[in-house]
Scaffold this active site. Structure first.
Site, PDB file in Angstrom:
ATOM      1  N   ASP A  56     -99.227 -73.156 -38.596  1.00 56.34           N
ATOM      2  CA  ASP A  56     -97.935 -73.246 -38.449  1.00 56.34           C
ATOM      3  C   ASP A  56     -97.236 -72.100 -38.134  1.00 56.34           C
ATOM      4  O   ASP A  56     -96.369 -72.040 -37.258  1.00 56.34           O
ATOM      5  CB  ASP A  56     -97.585 -73.719 -39.886  1.00 56.34           C
ATOM      6  CG  ASP A  56     -95.900 -73.691 -39.920  1.00 56.34           C
ATOM      7  OD1 ASP A  56     -95.502 -74.859 -39.712  1.00 56.34           O
ATOM      8  OD2 ASP A  56     -95.301 -72.644 -39.992  1.00 56.34           O
ATOM      9  N   THR A  79     -93.402 -76.607 -39.172  1.00 51.13           N
ATOM     10  CA  THR A  79     -94.139 -77.376 -38.190  1.00 51.13           C
ATOM     11  C   THR A  79     -94.961 -78.077 -38.631  1.00 51.13           C
ATOM     12  O   THR A  79     -95.276 -79.324 -37.933  1.00 51.13           O
ATOM     13  CB  THR A  79     -94.655 -76.576 -36.983  1.00 51.13           C
ATOM     14  OG1 THR A  79     -93.546 -75.419 -36.707  1.00 51.13           O
ATOM     15  CG2 THR A  79     -95.234 -77.024 -35.871  1.00 51.13           C
ATOM     16  N   ASP A  80     -95.834 -77.917 -39.634  1.00 50.33           N
ATOM     17  CA  ASP A  80     -96.806 -78.758 -40.193  1.00 50.33           C
ATOM     18  C   ASP A  80     -96.161 -79.969 -40.916  1.00 50.33           C
ATOM     19  O   ASP A  80     -96.728 -81.055 -40.802  1.00 50.33           O
ATOM     20  CB  ASP A  80     -97.472 -77.999 -41.309  1.00 50.33           C
ATOM     21  CG  ASP A  80     -98.730 -77.136 -40.870  1.00 50.33           C
ATOM     22  OD1 ASP A  80     -99.266 -77.519 -39.756  1.00 50.33           O
ATOM     23  OD2 ASP A  80     -99.013 -76.105 -41.422  1.00 50.33           O
ATOM     24  N   ILE A  81     -95.049 -79.646 -41.556  1.00 49.09           N
ATOM     25  CA  ILE A  81     -94.463 -80.694 -42.221  1.00 49.09           C
ATOM     26  C   ILE A  81     -93.927 -81.884 -41.058  1.00 49.09           C
ATOM     27  O   ILE A  81     -94.063 -83.314 -41.160  1.00 49.09           O
ATOM     28  CB  ILE A  81     -93.251 -80.251 -43.029  1.00 49.09           C
ATOM     29  CG1 ILE A  81     -93.838 -79.508 -44.138  1.00 49.09           C
ATOM     30  CG2 ILE A  81     -92.220 -81.514 -43.655  1.00 49.09           C
ATOM     31  CD1 ILE A  81     -93.026 -78.850 -45.021  1.00 49.09           C
ATOM     32  N   GLY A  94     -96.479 -83.759 -39.773  1.00 45.45           N
ATOM     33  CA  GLY A  94     -97.242 -84.856 -40.676  1.00 45.45           C
ATOM     34  C   GLY A  94     -96.340 -85.958 -40.522  1.00 45.45           C
ATOM     35  O   GLY A  94     -96.905 -87.076 -40.859  1.00 45.45           O
TER      36      GLY A  94
END
Length: 404
Positions: free
Chosen positions: A143, A175-177, A180
């Site tokens: 991220d 960015t990860d969230i 997801g």
């Protein structure tokens, strides 16, 4: 819980860290059954990403944030018999979710082509740093790195000309969230398509693609003007005044979104002369004369406390708010009214506090009732219920260290 729109669907989750688990937690909250496959004795890396920890189970808070509603099954996928167990589970599932490096699961016969041969209508979602093709496809993606590479950090932080200037990452792995959530959205679209066509799907999601995709208005500012946007601290590139201002005892966020709100703000601030000032009459003019207006507002905001400004501006409908620390966030009456902190029973610690899913579906919050699972907590139960394994077979698998 009556609001479970994904009840009846089963997800086989081979992902770990954040983007994948965030996706599968969302699906679990929506009612899907999620089986989290973990390495025996190790599990998801984030189980050890602490402190802080739960006091008894020593589960890291980071892990707790993204794994509600799942069943943990420990299987060693490096062993042929472990792969065979996964193959049998796939036959009982609608979706496979993974975030291994490109090609990383092929040697275990757990790639899309291998699993499609076992279950032709499987929905298979791969999350990687850079996607399944292209010059960066082989690279690992994290991220923080993607926030930089994908342009977000060039927009976040104070200008270089100011004290403390320089690029800054967002305070959570945004960015990860986002990845997801895009993954969950794509999976639900694939399930909807499957209900019409009886066909599965392959979903390729990349952190870099998502980061570029959510640059939103800033990306279009660049593509439209060909001018590279610069860091503005807490200011907005397209709206003025729309930033944080110091008060006599703290800070306040002022978010004036249109000319009518600006007029009402001027009246509260007793600066009616700004209303007809040719430099400030429209938002476009205020953006053009940003520095002049912002300095004028700063001087006025320092004359009263944050609470005074909040009270007076709220009366006339000018959007504004404080900058809360997290203790104040969870003490806020609106946050408490919306029950954004939830508590679930925990098999070791008695209970665990978590953050609610923000969706309200038919007036109900969508939160899975299972707490984040202990490592391997459901291995025997799932393998017996779905695969019909006997106690003797389970014991033999444990003896061979295929499961734990």
């Amino acid at each position: 819980m009556s609001a479970q729109p994904l009840k009846g669907y089963r997800i086989l989750d081979l992902s770990r860290i954040l983007a994948g688990p965030w996706c599968s937690q969302q699906l679990a909250d929506l009612g899907a059954e999620v089986i989290k496959i973990e390495r025996p004795g190790e599990g998801d890396d984030t189980r050890r990403w602490g402190p802080p920890w739960l006091p008894e189970s020593k589960e890291a808070a980071y892990y707790l944030a993204a794994n509600r509603g799942k069943q943990s099954v420990t299987i060693d996928i490096a062993q042929a018999q472990g792969q065979a167990l996964i193959h049998e589970l796939v036959k009982q599932c609608d979706v496979v979710l993974e975030n291994f490096k490109v090609g990383g699961l092929k040697k275990y016969h757990l790639d899309y082509d291998s699993l499609k041969a076992i279950k032709s209508d499987i929905i298979y979602c791969s999350i990687t740093g850079f996607g399944q093709d292209g010059p960066y496809a082989h690279r690992a993606g994290y991220d923080f790195m993607i926030q930089g590479l994908g342009g977000l950090m060039s927009l976040t932080g104070q200008p270089d000309t100011e004290l403390g200037g320089g690029p800054v990452k967002v305070g959570v792995a945004i960015t990860d969230i986002f990845t997801g959530m895009y993954a969950a959205n794509a999976i639900m679209a694939a399930l909807l398509q499957k209900s019409r066509t009886c066909e599965g799907a392959y979903i390729d999601l990349a952190l870099l693609d998502v980061q570029v995709g959510v640059l939103a208005n800033q990306a279009l500012n660049y593509l439209t003007s060909h001018q590279v946007p610069q860091r503005l601290g807490n200011a907005h590139p397209n709206i003025v005044p729309y930033q944080a201002f110091p008060t006599s005892d703290g800070f306040i966020i002022l978010a004036v979104g249109n000319d009518a709100q600006f007029k009402r703000f001027c009246e509260v601030a007793k600066c009616d002369n700004w209303i007809d000032d040719p430099r400030f009459k429209t938002n476009a003019l205020r953006v053009e004369n940003r520095q002049i207006l912002v300095e004028l507002i700063k001087r006025e905001m320092l004359k009263q406390t944050t609470d005074t400004w909040l009270a007076e501006l709220e009366v006339v409908g000018v959007p504004c708010g404080p900058i809360n620390t997290l203790d104040r966030v969870f003490a806020d009456p609106q946050v408490q009214h919306r029950h954004l902190k939830i508590t679930l029973p925990h098999p070791v610690d008695g209970q665990v506090d978590l953050v609610s899913n923000p969706i309200r579906f038919n007036h109900e919050a969508l939160n899975a009732k299972l707490p984040p699972p202990l490592l391997g907590e459901h291995t025997s139960q799932v393998l017996q219920d779905l695969l019909g394994l006997s106690d003797l077979e389970l014991a033999e698998f444990k003896e061979a260290k295929i499961i734990a």
